[in-house]
Each structure stands twice: as structure tokens, then as C-alpha cells.
Motif scaffolding. Sequence first.
Motif, PDB file in Angstrom:
ATOM      1  N   TRP A 132       0.839  -1.198   0.000  1.00 49.03           N
ATOM      2  CA  TRP A 132       0.000   0.000   0.000  1.00 49.03           C
ATOM      3  C   TRP A 132       0.874   1.248   0.000  1.00 49.03           C
ATOM      4  N   ARG A 133       0.416   2.283  -0.704  1.00 52.37           N
ATOM      5  CA  ARG A 133       1.126   3.560  -0.739  1.00 52.37           C
ATOM      6  C   ARG A 133       0.140   4.714  -0.629  1.00 52.37           C
ATOM      7  N   VAL A 134       0.541   5.741   0.099  1.00 51.33           N
ATOM      8  CA  VAL A 134      -0.249   6.967   0.164  1.00 51.33           C
ATOM      9  C   VAL A 134       0.106   7.813  -1.052  1.00 51.33           C
ATOM     10  N   LYS A 135      -0.921   8.286  -1.765  1.00 50.25           N
ATOM     11  CA  LYS A 135      -0.703   9.089  -2.961  1.00 50.25           C
ATOM     12  C   LYS A 135      -1.516  10.371  -2.905  1.00 50.25           C
ATOM     13  N   ARG A 136      -1.239  11.234  -3.859  1.00 55.31           N
ATOM     14  CA  ARG A 136      -2.003  12.477  -3.924  1.00 55.31           C
ATOM     15  C   ARG A 136      -2.097  12.964  -5.363  1.00 55.31           C
ATOM     16  N   ASN A 137      -3.061  13.843  -5.585  1.00 55.75           N
ATOM     17  CA  ASN A 137      -3.255  14.495  -6.882  1.00 55.75           C
ATOM     18  C   ASN A 137      -3.422  15.979  -6.612  1.00 55.75           C
ATOM     19  N   THR A 138      -2.405  16.765  -6.935  1.00 60.13           N
ATOM     20  CA  THR A 138      -2.424  18.204  -6.681  1.00 60.13           C
ATOM     21  C   THR A 138      -2.028  18.948  -7.952  1.00 60.13           C
ATOM     22  N   SER A 139      -1.917  20.259  -7.831  1.00 61.23           N
ATOM     23  CA  SER A 139      -1.533  21.069  -8.990  1.00 61.23           C
ATOM     24  C   SER A 139      -0.091  20.812  -9.419  1.00 61.23           C
ATOM     25  N   THR A 140       0.708  20.206  -8.526  1.00 56.63           N
ATOM     26  CA  THR A 140       2.118  19.965  -8.858  1.00 56.63           C
ATOM     27  C   THR A 140       2.364  18.566  -9.411  1.00 56.63           C
ATOM     28  N   GLY A 141       1.338  17.719  -9.473  1.00 50.12           N
ATOM     29  CA  GLY A 141       1.534  16.388 -10.017  1.00 50.12           C
ATOM     30  C   GLY A 141       0.389  15.459  -9.690  1.00 50.12           C
ATOM     31  N   SER A 142       0.117  14.503 -10.595  1.00 47.89           N
ATOM     32  CA  SER A 142      -0.981  13.568 -10.420  1.00 47.89           C
ATOM     33  C   SER A 142      -0.478  12.199  -9.985  1.00 47.89           C
ATOM     34  N   PHE A 143      -1.206  11.558  -9.081  1.00 46.10           N
ATOM     35  CA  PHE A 143      -0.920  10.193  -8.628  1.00 46.10           C
ATOM     36  C   PHE A 143       0.520  10.066  -8.123  1.00 46.10           C
TER      37      PHE A 143
ATOM     38  N   PRO B 223       3.182   9.367  -5.250  1.00 50.21           N
ATOM     39  CA  PRO B 223       3.226   8.709  -3.943  1.00 50.21           C
ATOM     40  C   PRO B 223       3.936   9.565  -2.911  1.00 50.21           C
ATOM     41  N   CYS B 224       3.701   9.239  -1.645  1.00 48.29           N
ATOM     42  CA  CYS B 224       4.361   9.926  -0.545  1.00 48.29           C
ATOM     43  C   CYS B 224       5.871   9.730  -0.668  1.00 48.29           C
ATOM     44  N   GLN B 225       6.593  10.823  -0.811  1.00 49.92           N
ATOM     45  CA  GLN B 225       8.042  10.755  -0.966  1.00 49.92           C
ATOM     46  C   GLN B 225       8.655  12.062  -0.476  1.00 49.92           C
ATOM     47  N   ASN B 226       9.975  12.171  -0.629  1.00 47.15           N
ATOM     48  CA  ASN B 226      10.684  13.265   0.007  1.00 47.15           C
ATOM     49  C   ASN B 226      10.274  14.656  -0.480  1.00 47.15           C
ATOM     50  N   ASN B 227       9.759  14.761  -1.704  1.00 45.98           N
ATOM     51  CA  ASN B 227       9.442  16.103  -2.196  1.00 45.98           C
ATOM     52  C   ASN B 227       8.157  16.666  -1.595  1.00 45.98           C
ATOM     53  N   TRP B 228       7.345  15.818  -0.946  1.00 49.05           N
ATOM     54  CA  TRP B 228       6.169  16.366  -0.274  1.00 49.05           C
ATOM     55  C   TRP B 228       5.827  15.680   1.036  1.00 49.05           C
ATOM     56  N   GLY B 229       6.372  14.512   1.299  1.00 44.84           N
ATOM     57  CA  GLY B 229       6.070  13.831   2.551  1.00 44.84           C
ATOM     58  C   GLY B 229       7.137  12.809   2.886  1.00 44.84           C
ATOM     59  N   ARG B 230       7.093  12.296   4.103  1.00 43.92           N
ATOM     60  CA  ARG B 230       8.029  11.267   4.544  1.00 43.92           C
ATOM     61  C   ARG B 230       7.251  10.000   4.854  1.00 43.92           C
ATOM     62  N   PRO B 231       7.424   8.950   4.029  1.00 45.48           N
ATOM     63  CA  PRO B 231       6.687   7.704   4.285  1.00 45.48           C
ATOM     64  C   PRO B 231       7.266   6.957   5.475  1.00 45.48           C
ATOM     65  N   ASN B 232       6.365   6.338   6.248  1.00 42.40           N
ATOM     66  CA  ASN B 232       6.786   5.526   7.392  1.00 42.40           C
ATOM     67  C   ASN B 232       5.746   4.442   7.598  1.00 42.40           C
ATOM     68  N   GLY B 233       5.875   3.346   6.859  1.00 40.15           N
ATOM     69  CA  GLY B 233       4.895   2.276   6.932  1.00 40.15           C
ATOM     70  C   GLY B 233       3.558   2.753   6.407  1.00 40.15           C
TER      71      GLY B 233
ATOM     72  N   GLN C 289      -6.239  16.132  -3.663  1.00 41.98           N
ATOM     73  CA  GLN C 289      -6.837  14.867  -3.226  1.00 41.98           C
ATOM     74  C   GLN C 289      -5.756  13.917  -2.735  1.00 41.98           C
ATOM     75  N   TYR C 290      -6.046  13.244  -1.626  1.00 38.50           N
ATOM     76  CA  TYR C 290      -5.114  12.298  -1.020  1.00 38.50           C
ATOM     77  C   TYR C 290      -5.838  10.979  -0.788  1.00 38.50           C
ATOM     78  N   TRP C 291      -5.135   9.865  -0.982  1.00 41.28           N
ATOM     79  CA  TRP C 291      -5.698   8.533  -0.768  1.00 41.28           C
ATOM     80  C   TRP C 291      -4.562   7.532  -0.634  1.00 41.28           C
ATOM     81  N   CYS C 292      -4.884   6.284  -0.312  1.00 38.62           N
ATOM     82  CA  CYS C 292      -3.873   5.226  -0.342  1.00 38.62           C
ATOM     83  C   CYS C 292      -4.397   4.080  -1.188  1.00 38.62           C
ATOM     84  N   GLU C 293      -3.457   3.328  -1.791  1.00 38.83           N
ATOM     85  CA  GLU C 293      -3.860   2.294  -2.741  1.00 38.83           C
ATOM     86  C   GLU C 293      -2.859   1.160  -2.785  1.00 38.83           C
ATOM     87  N   SER C 294      -3.338   0.002  -3.239  1.00 39.24           N
ATOM     88  CA  SER C 294      -2.481  -1.126  -3.615  1.00 39.24           C
ATOM     89  C   SER C 294      -2.746  -1.394  -5.090  1.00 39.24           C
TER      90      SER C 294
END
Length: 244
Positions: A42-53, A55-65, A80-85
Motif C-alpha cells: 500500500w502507498r499513500v498518494k495524492r493528486n495536486t496542482s504539482t503532479g498527479s498520482f 506517492p508519498c516521498q521526500n518532495n512532499w512527505g516522509r513515508p513511514n509504513g 486529493q489524497y488517498w492510499c492504494e495497492s
Amino acid sequence: MEITSAYLVMSAVLTIRPDRTQFFRYEAFTLSCAVPGHFTGWRVKRNTSTGSFVPCQNNWGRPNGSLCMNRKVFSSDSGQYWCESERECSNVLNITVDTGVVILESPALSVTVGDKVILRCSYREIWAQSSSSDFNATFYQNGTFIGTLPQGQMIIEKVSKSSEGFYKCQHPTKGESPQSWLSVKGDEAKAPPVPTPPLMSLPSLVCTILLFILYTGILMLCVHTYRKWARARADAKRTAPDHL
């Protein structure tokens, strides 16, 4: 855009802390994906004005499980934010980072009919580190004036389906917040149906009719017997000799 249309099952729940969908610039929030079983894949993702789909990563977030921590948000983090497999996904949260100084704090997830809900109007100067709700705030639902309430908050003791809608608030002098959608799930309490008397079966109906006829016959016989006795007594008095 509908995020979930390409997926077969919605089996996860994405929550956010603090529990609201509006934020001031430079605030932070944490997204948590609750999945039955293991979080693997599973990954947390987002769709904003800076990019679609994305995933949570260093440029906008820090993933931790199952968590994604976002530090110092900006208006570009609105979206929009959501998580998916691979074949499953969660609900979608619409998050707004406002460039103004007034926001509305409302529950991010759906509330249930009968719940107590607090909507809080918050004000913060751009240079300040904390916000305040110590003012008389004006609230609106679907653009309709609700009222001006103290301490910057509106309390709904028991929400109903009619409570669902878009809400916003207004500071007396500093402007108004963006609007947020309050979702209400569950059915209204319904009054129990009035029970209808059971229909009488045919044998019971026949017995009732026969008993009625029997009781009526007995009553008529008693009345006839009494009248006959009263008539005989009256005749006996008329024919009896007078005594001095």
C-alpha cells in the motif's frame, strides 16, 4: 476526478491528523492508511496542482509504513489524497491549504447520524505561530446564513441528514474561510410502525357469530319470560277480592 473508478474494492480508510481538511500555510499533517491485515503493497498518494498520482516521498512527505508525514504545507499541497495497492484503494480526502487567515475546522471523514459535531472557525495572522477561535464567528451552510456564534464554534448536538452540506465561517473583520463538505452517513431514526390488528380466521369468525346469536337468543328469552311473569302478576292483582 474520480479516483476509485479503476479499482475493484475499497478496503482501506485514510485518516488525517489533525482531523480536518483545511490548513494554514506552514502547518503540518499526518496521513494514516488503516488496512485490515498487513500494510504491504500500500502507498499513500495524492493528486495536486504539482503532479498527479504522486506517492508519498521526500518532495512532499516522509513515508513511514502506513503513515505519510507532511511538513510545512503550502497552497500547492491542496488536492486529493488517498492510499492504494494494485487492485484496492481507500477513501479520498480533499485537503485545502489556504493562503488566507481564516479556516474552518470540520471532520475530515463522514460523521454518523446522531453524532455530536463541532465546527470551529480559526484565525491566524500570517506571521503568528498559533491560531485563535476567541471571537464571534458567522457560519453558513450551502451559502445560507446560520448564525453568529461565540468562541468561534458551532455545535451540532445530534447531526441529521439535513446537516450534510458545504460549510464556511467568517471572522468579523478578517474575512471568511474556504468551504468544506460535511458528510453524514446513516439513516434517520424512524418511528416504529403502528401494529395492525391481526385478521380473524374463518373458524374464529364463525364461532364468534354463533356465540353472538346464542347470547342474543338467551337475552330475548329472558326478556319474554320476565314480561310474561309481570303480566300474570298484574292479572292476579286485578282479579283478587278486596279485603277490608
